[in-house]
Design a protein around this motif. Structure first.
Motif, PDB file in Angstrom:
ATOM      1  N   ARG A 157       9.494  -7.620   1.402  1.00  0.00           N
ATOM      2  CA  ARG A 157      10.649  -8.439   1.792  1.00  0.00           C
ATOM      3  C   ARG A 157      11.458  -8.837   0.551  1.00  0.00           C
ATOM      4  NH1 ARG A 157       8.152 -12.658   4.116  1.00  0.00           N
ATOM      5  NH2 ARG A 157       7.698 -11.321   5.870  1.00  0.00           N
ATOM      6  N   THR A 158      10.773  -9.246  -0.490  1.00  0.00           N
ATOM      7  CA  THR A 158      11.452  -9.644  -1.726  1.00  0.00           C
ATOM      8  C   THR A 158      12.229  -8.471  -2.317  1.00  0.00           C
ATOM      9  OG1 THR A 158       9.748 -11.287  -2.189  1.00  0.00           O
ATOM     10  CG2 THR A 158      11.098 -10.564  -4.044  1.00  0.00           C
ATOM     11  N   LEU A 159      11.610  -7.306  -2.352  1.00  0.00           N
ATOM     12  CA  LEU A 159      12.290  -6.125  -2.893  1.00  0.00           C
ATOM     13  C   LEU A 159      13.469  -5.712  -2.020  1.00  0.00           C
ATOM     14  CD1 LEU A 159       9.303  -4.012  -4.150  1.00  0.00           C
ATOM     15  CD2 LEU A 159      11.072  -5.067  -5.534  1.00  0.00           C
ATOM     16  N   ARG A 201      10.150   2.515  -5.623  1.00  0.00           N
ATOM     17  CA  ARG A 201       9.220   1.382  -5.506  1.00  0.00           C
ATOM     18  C   ARG A 201       9.197   0.856  -4.066  1.00  0.00           C
ATOM     19  NH1 ARG A 201       4.639  -0.828  -6.268  1.00  0.00           N
ATOM     20  NH2 ARG A 201       4.647  -3.056  -6.589  1.00  0.00           N
ATOM     21  N   VAL A 202      10.368   0.765  -3.437  1.00  0.00           N
ATOM     22  CA  VAL A 202      10.440   0.313  -2.047  1.00  0.00           C
ATOM     23  C   VAL A 202       9.688   1.296  -1.143  1.00  0.00           C
ATOM     24  CG1 VAL A 202      11.999  -0.029  -0.084  1.00  0.00           C
ATOM     25  CG2 VAL A 202      12.550  -1.055  -2.290  1.00  0.00           C
ATOM     26  N   ARG A 203       9.894   2.604  -1.367  1.00  0.00           N
ATOM     27  CA  ARG A 203       9.183   3.602  -0.562  1.00  0.00           C
ATOM     28  C   ARG A 203       7.673   3.473  -0.755  1.00  0.00           C
ATOM     29  NH1 ARG A 203      13.541   6.804  -2.214  1.00  0.00           N
ATOM     30  NH2 ARG A 203      12.324   7.689  -3.908  1.00  0.00           N
ATOM     31  N   LEU A 236       6.000   0.755  -1.632  1.00  0.00           N
ATOM     32  CA  LEU A 236       5.548  -0.463  -0.965  1.00  0.00           C
ATOM     33  C   LEU A 236       5.516  -0.291   0.547  1.00  0.00           C
ATOM     34  CD1 LEU A 236       7.303  -3.196  -3.096  1.00  0.00           C
ATOM     35  CD2 LEU A 236       4.861  -2.762  -2.923  1.00  0.00           C
ATOM     36  N   GLU A 237       6.492   0.410   1.094  1.00  0.00           N
ATOM     37  CA  GLU A 237       6.489   0.666   2.533  1.00  0.00           C
ATOM     38  C   GLU A 237       5.284   1.515   2.927  1.00  0.00           C
ATOM     39  OE1 GLU A 237      10.393   2.313   3.032  1.00  0.00           O
ATOM     40  OE2 GLU A 237      11.247   0.386   3.636  1.00  0.00           O
ATOM     41  N   SER A 238       4.947   2.472   2.082  1.00  0.00           N
ATOM     42  CA  SER A 238       3.774   3.315   2.339  1.00  0.00           C
ATOM     43  C   SER A 238       2.493   2.483   2.282  1.00  0.00           C
ATOM     44  CB  SER A 238       3.728   4.446   1.324  1.00  0.00           C
ATOM     45  OG  SER A 238       2.551   5.186   1.441  1.00  0.00           O
ATOM     46  N   GLN A 239       2.394   1.616   1.278  1.00  0.00           N
ATOM     47  CA  GLN A 239       1.226   0.743   1.157  1.00  0.00           C
ATOM     48  C   GLN A 239       1.136  -0.200   2.347  1.00  0.00           C
ATOM     49  OE1 GLN A 239       1.038  -1.342  -2.595  1.00  0.00           O
ATOM     50  NE2 GLN A 239       1.486   0.491  -3.757  1.00  0.00           N
ATOM     51  N   LEU A 240       2.276  -0.723   2.770  1.00  0.00           N
ATOM     52  CA  LEU A 240       2.308  -1.620   3.914  1.00  0.00           C
ATOM     53  C   LEU A 240       1.852  -0.900   5.174  1.00  0.00           C
ATOM     54  CD1 LEU A 240       3.042  -4.366   5.118  1.00  0.00           C
ATOM     55  CD2 LEU A 240       5.391  -3.553   5.339  1.00  0.00           C
ATOM     56  N   ALA A 241       2.327   0.308   5.380  1.00  0.00           N
ATOM     57  CA  ALA A 241       1.920   1.085   6.552  1.00  0.00           C
ATOM     58  C   ALA A 241       0.418   1.357   6.524  1.00  0.00           C
ATOM     59  CB  ALA A 241       2.702   2.396   6.621  1.00  0.00           C
ATOM     60  N   ALA A 242      -0.107   1.683   5.339  1.00  0.00           N
ATOM     61  CA  ALA A 242      -1.549   1.936   5.212  1.00  0.00           C
ATOM     62  C   ALA A 242      -2.348   0.665   5.481  1.00  0.00           C
ATOM     63  CB  ALA A 242      -1.868   2.480   3.820  1.00  0.00           C
ATOM     64  N   ALA A 243      -1.863  -0.455   4.972  1.00  0.00           N
ATOM     65  CA  ALA A 243      -2.560  -1.721   5.195  1.00  0.00           C
ATOM     66  C   ALA A 243      -2.517  -2.116   6.670  1.00  0.00           C
ATOM     67  CB  ALA A 243      -1.943  -2.826   4.333  1.00  0.00           C
ATOM     68  N   GLU A 244      -1.378  -1.883   7.319  1.00  0.00           N
ATOM     69  CA  GLU A 244      -1.272  -2.187   8.746  1.00  0.00           C
ATOM     70  C   GLU A 244      -2.225  -1.305   9.553  1.00  0.00           C
ATOM     71  OE1 GLU A 244       2.939  -1.667   9.338  1.00  0.00           O
ATOM     72  OE2 GLU A 244       3.300  -3.827   9.198  1.00  0.00           O
ATOM     73  N   ALA A 245      -2.313  -0.040   9.184  1.00  0.00           N
ATOM     74  CA  ALA A 245      -3.223   0.865   9.883  1.00  0.00           C
ATOM     75  C   ALA A 245      -4.672   0.423   9.678  1.00  0.00           C
ATOM     76  CB  ALA A 245      -3.030   2.298   9.391  1.00  0.00           C
ATOM     77  N   ALA A 246      -5.012   0.037   8.458  1.00  0.00           N
ATOM     78  CA  ALA A 246      -6.374  -0.426   8.172  1.00  0.00           C
ATOM     79  C   ALA A 246      -6.675  -1.702   8.946  1.00  0.00           C
ATOM     80  CB  ALA A 246      -6.556  -0.664   6.672  1.00  0.00           C
ATOM     81  N   ALA A 247      -5.703  -2.596   9.021  1.00  0.00           N
ATOM     82  CA  ALA A 247      -5.903  -3.840   9.758  1.00  0.00           C
ATOM     83  C   ALA A 247      -6.131  -3.560  11.244  1.00  0.00           C
ATOM     84  CB  ALA A 247      -4.709  -4.774   9.561  1.00  0.00           C
ATOM     85  N   LYS A 248      -5.406  -2.580  11.791  1.00  0.00           N
ATOM     86  CA  LYS A 248      -5.592  -2.230  13.202  1.00  0.00           C
ATOM     87  C   LYS A 248      -6.991  -1.668  13.429  1.00  0.00           C
ATOM     88  CE  LYS A 248      -0.773  -1.446  14.378  1.00  0.00           C
ATOM     89  NZ  LYS A 248       0.242  -0.467  14.770  1.00  0.00           N
ATOM     90  N   VAL A 249      -7.458  -0.842  12.517  1.00  0.00           N
ATOM     91  CA  VAL A 249      -8.809  -0.275  12.639  1.00  0.00           C
ATOM     92  C   VAL A 249      -9.845  -1.396  12.591  1.00  0.00           C
ATOM     93  CG1 VAL A 249     -10.542   1.150  11.465  1.00  0.00           C
ATOM     94  CG2 VAL A 249      -8.213   1.994  11.746  1.00  0.00           C
TER      95      VAL A 249
END
Length: 109
Positions: free
Chosen positions: A28-30, A67-69, A71-84
């Motif tokens: 969000r900050t970026l 950097r934004v791309r 972070l978006e990739s990391q966010l997507a991976a973290a969201e997927a991990a959280a769902k699992v």
């Protein structure tokens, strides 16, 4: 009853959720910074050709976009991990409840 593995699982879920929140905030900050820079760029008079020598401004934008791309990739991976983790946690909860109900039934008999 030993449920140490459940403590570890719960800890990892909390860690993943915390990481997800941090990545969202950084993203969000970026995004806000990029929007601010784009707004300032749009409002600024056209730059003189000498300002873009060496393409420093374009390189900076490319670095920020990369950097934004990332972070978006990391966010997507973290969201997927959280769902699992959430799915696993729900399955454990469901199974523990079923076992508890079964034990209660046996205790009443």
């Amino acid at each position: 009853m030993q449920i140490e593995w459940l403590d570890g699982l719960e800890s990892r879920v909390h860690d993943a959720a915390r990481s997800l929140v941090e990545l969202r905030e950084e993203n969000r900050t970026l995004r806000d910074s990029v929007k601010d820079l784009e707004t300032r760029l749009a409002a600024a008079p056209p730059p003189a050709p000498t300002l873009w020598e060496g393409q420093e401004g374009e390189e900076e934008i490319e670095v920020l976009q990369a950097r934004v791309r990332d972070l978006e990739s990391q966010l997507a991976a973290a969201e997927a991990a959280a769902k699992v983790w959430e799915a696993e946690r729900e399955e454990v909860r469901r199974r523990v409840e079923a076992l508890t109900e079964r034990l209660e039934g046996l205790a009443e008999a």
